[in-house]
Design a protein around this motif. Sequence first.
Motif, PDB file in Angstrom:
ATOM      1  N   LEU B 112      38.749  37.363  46.351  1.00  0.00           N
ATOM      2  CA  LEU B 112      37.595  38.037  45.755  1.00  0.00           C
ATOM      3  C   LEU B 112      38.039  38.939  44.603  1.00  0.00           C
ATOM      4  O   LEU B 112      37.394  38.992  43.551  1.00  0.00           O
ATOM      5  CB  LEU B 112      36.852  38.847  46.823  1.00  0.00           C
ATOM      6  CG  LEU B 112      36.250  38.012  47.963  1.00  0.00           C
ATOM      7  CD1 LEU B 112      35.598  38.918  49.008  1.00  0.00           C
ATOM      8  CD2 LEU B 112      35.228  37.009  47.431  1.00  0.00           C
ATOM      9  N   LEU B 113      39.147  39.650  44.808  1.00  0.00           N
ATOM     10  CA  LEU B 113      39.668  40.531  43.755  1.00  0.00           C
ATOM     11  C   LEU B 113      40.044  39.719  42.509  1.00  0.00           C
ATOM     12  O   LEU B 113      39.712  40.092  41.379  1.00  0.00           O
ATOM     13  CB  LEU B 113      40.895  41.286  44.274  1.00  0.00           C
ATOM     14  CG  LEU B 113      41.573  42.213  43.263  1.00  0.00           C
ATOM     15  CD1 LEU B 113      40.705  43.449  42.995  1.00  0.00           C
ATOM     16  CD2 LEU B 113      42.955  42.653  43.750  1.00  0.00           C
ATOM     17  N   SER B 114      40.731  38.610  42.734  1.00  0.00           N
ATOM     18  CA  SER B 114      41.187  37.794  41.593  1.00  0.00           C
ATOM     19  C   SER B 114      40.015  37.195  40.828  1.00  0.00           C
ATOM     20  O   SER B 114      40.020  37.150  39.594  1.00  0.00           O
ATOM     21  CB  SER B 114      42.090  36.669  42.091  1.00  0.00           C
ATOM     22  OG  SER B 114      43.230  37.208  42.671  1.00  0.00           O
ATOM     23  N   ILE B 115      39.023  36.730  41.580  1.00  0.00           N
ATOM     24  CA  ILE B 115      37.848  36.164  40.899  1.00  0.00           C
ATOM     25  C   ILE B 115      37.148  37.259  40.095  1.00  0.00           C
ATOM     26  O   ILE B 115      36.776  37.071  38.928  1.00  0.00           O
ATOM     27  CB  ILE B 115      36.881  35.517  41.920  1.00  0.00           C
ATOM     28  CG1 ILE B 115      37.526  34.261  42.523  1.00  0.00           C
ATOM     29  CG2 ILE B 115      35.556  35.163  41.260  1.00  0.00           C
ATOM     30  CD1 ILE B 115      36.718  33.629  43.645  1.00  0.00           C
ATOM     31  N   GLY B 116      36.987  38.420  40.709  1.00  0.00           N
ATOM     32  CA  GLY B 116      36.308  39.524  40.029  1.00  0.00           C
ATOM     33  C   GLY B 116      37.060  39.979  38.787  1.00  0.00           C
ATOM     34  O   GLY B 116      36.483  40.117  37.702  1.00  0.00           O
ATOM     35  N   LEU B 117      38.368  40.196  38.941  1.00  0.00           N
ATOM     36  CA  LEU B 117      39.153  40.659  37.795  1.00  0.00           C
ATOM     37  C   LEU B 117      39.282  39.564  36.741  1.00  0.00           C
ATOM     38  O   LEU B 117      39.294  39.847  35.538  1.00  0.00           O
ATOM     39  CB  LEU B 117      40.544  41.120  38.258  1.00  0.00           C
ATOM     40  CG  LEU B 117      40.570  42.427  39.060  1.00  0.00           C
ATOM     41  CD1 LEU B 117      42.004  42.784  39.442  1.00  0.00           C
ATOM     42  CD2 LEU B 117      39.952  43.579  38.276  1.00  0.00           C
ATOM     43  N   PHE B 119      37.009  37.329  36.121  1.00  0.00           N
ATOM     44  CA  PHE B 119      35.707  37.336  35.447  1.00  0.00           C
ATOM     45  C   PHE B 119      35.666  38.444  34.387  1.00  0.00           C
ATOM     46  O   PHE B 119      35.279  38.213  33.232  1.00  0.00           O
ATOM     47  CB  PHE B 119      34.600  37.537  36.486  1.00  0.00           C
ATOM     48  CG  PHE B 119      33.209  37.527  35.912  1.00  0.00           C
ATOM     49  CD1 PHE B 119      32.579  36.330  35.608  1.00  0.00           C
ATOM     50  CD2 PHE B 119      32.521  38.707  35.682  1.00  0.00           C
ATOM     51  CE1 PHE B 119      31.298  36.315  35.067  1.00  0.00           C
ATOM     52  CE2 PHE B 119      31.248  38.702  35.152  1.00  0.00           C
ATOM     53  CZ  PHE B 119      30.631  37.506  34.845  1.00  0.00           C
ATOM     54  N   LEU B 120      36.096  39.634  34.799  1.00  0.00           N
ATOM     55  CA  LEU B 120      36.108  40.767  33.854  1.00  0.00           C
ATOM     56  C   LEU B 120      37.042  40.484  32.675  1.00  0.00           C
ATOM     57  O   LEU B 120      36.688  40.714  31.512  1.00  0.00           O
ATOM     58  CB  LEU B 120      36.585  42.027  34.569  1.00  0.00           C
ATOM     59  CG  LEU B 120      35.517  42.895  35.221  1.00  0.00           C
ATOM     60  CD1 LEU B 120      36.182  44.082  35.892  1.00  0.00           C
ATOM     61  CD2 LEU B 120      34.510  43.370  34.177  1.00  0.00           C
ATOM     62  N   GLY B 238      33.514  34.590  30.968  1.00  0.00           N
ATOM     63  CA  GLY B 238      33.806  35.348  32.183  1.00  0.00           C
ATOM     64  C   GLY B 238      33.855  34.434  33.401  1.00  0.00           C
ATOM     65  O   GLY B 238      34.745  34.557  34.246  1.00  0.00           O
ATOM     66  N   GLY B 242      36.921  33.847  35.955  1.00  0.00           N
ATOM     67  CA  GLY B 242      36.827  33.999  37.409  1.00  0.00           C
ATOM     68  C   GLY B 242      37.433  32.802  38.130  1.00  0.00           C
ATOM     69  O   GLY B 242      38.179  32.958  39.103  1.00  0.00           O
TER      70      GLY B 242
END
Lengths: 242, 350
Positions: B112-117, B119-120, B238, B242
């Motif tokens: 989840l962290l990797s997808i979120g970061l 994406f950012l 983005g 992600g």
Amino acid sequence: MMLEVRQLAKNFGAVRAVVSVDFDVERGERMALIGPNGSGKTTVFNAVTGALRPSGGTVRFMDHDITKDSMERTARRGLVRTFQHDAVFPGLTVEENLELPLLRRVERPDIDLPSTVDGLIDLANLGGTEGRLAKNLSYGNRRRLGIAIAVALNPVMLLLDEPAAGLNERETHDLQLMLQRLSGLGVTLMVIEHDMPFITALCERVVVLNTGEVIATGTPTQVRKDPAVIEAYLGGSVADDL
Amino acid sequence: MSDTIVPSVAGTALDPGTVAAAPRRTPWWRPYLPVVVFAAVLTVLPFIGLSNRHIHLAVVCLIWTIAAYGLFVPYAFAGQMTVAIVTAWGVGAYATGIAIKYWDWTFVPCVLLSIGLGFLAGMIMALPILRTKGHYFVIITFVIAEAVTVAANNWDVTSGAGGGGMSVSQSISLFGIDFGERRNMYYLCLALAAIVALGVTWLRGSRFGKHLASVRENEELARSIGIRTTWLKIVVLGVGGGITGLAGTLYAYYLSHIAVNEFGVNRAITLILIVVVGGRMSVLGPFVGAAIAYYLPELIDLDPNRVLIAYGLALGVIVILLPTGVIGGIEGAFDRIRRRRRTPTTEVAS
């Protein structure tokens, strides 16, 4: 008043493409904007629709100041333009070309244009082409598809950039029928065009631009006889032909 | 792009008296079928006697596939090419490495962290699109990818002691299954790659996907019909970031060691090659492209220097002979066969 343009100006560096342009368009009117090449017609279109930010002046649409609005916002207000070139999504089918703008359709109390792919295809007389890629359509069909894309948004006013350019006689006639039908449905039309017979048959009023300024306004018949227009745009020999 | 099968039509645009064939609607599940069938075929691979080495190669190949989807989505859907997608891969890998090393996070939170970061990172690296487009944007993303690599090489946390990279000492354990075992890891990567491919298929047919298609086909016209094209381009880059971030997590977990130089421009070029060779408009393209661009050179034990030459040659040949890639070429051949079986009709120019 549908559209009010006051002292509109647009500079590109030191070049003054549009110096000071004033005109109004009434609701339901069919108006043409003509002028020789380089007179600033398309720049006026771009400035009115938000594709270009004007250097000066104001544009009001249905009592809203839209001078600084983006093209996306202007379209949502109901003022939609078509393009002379690249007026379709070439790699999509005709059906997809029409589905896309229908996703952005805005319902309005004062106008109700066709809201389905079938209705738009019927309006543009494109029956039988639904599954074809837009890039494979004939030129005339592409032009009418481009207008149908704009119509899908349910616009109050359409700005058409040289819709008849490059069309043969039959295609021009079909286009004229389509635009008259749109006008009958309550759409206000403003057309940039060089084809004077087309303008005469379609439009009630003509505004003539030259070097970024309005030099004449009137009915097509009045404009053809205006000495300033003959001098600046049509030329003596052409005027005689009209 | 369409979920509509295009029939051969009768009649002409200006001949309303002729009855035209109505377009046939395809069932909703039809676009997903190739992905499901392809993934089902891949599930049997470990049972056909593949050696441990080949299962390892297949796992890495699937990670490349997922990463390639991160490039595929913005490129195929919205026409946006970005070299900096590889930076999002690095962000995902390092986010995982850091989360494990400093906070002892487990697999799911790391994903989840990797997808979120990712994406950012994808969105931030897309910001130059506010001022540039086309080739100029690609050049700027190239610069971003290089700049991030240089910066990461000079940061102790990412470069590691003496520039040796970062070790990831945890293996994936989910529902009591140890994915440190290669065959299990293969199935996990396959499942995630299939989920990504199904998601990409759904995205293509969604309202968002249709808007993206308008950006790809004619951005000016898209703007004129009220579509906020700049915002769409930033968001889709983005989304690509992600997806590539997810690949970063899998990469860090599986290889147990990551180094900054692995996420440089060279890797981005391989990703571009995967997407182009596989088929830049075909949802299965990244699977096939990764197999050709990554697995094949390993399979035939190609010397690393010759791999680069082979990449160049492959790209040239594909661009000339198969401009729509391998899968695109196959799809095109099937379309031609289908068309021949129908009654040919042509539009009469009006």
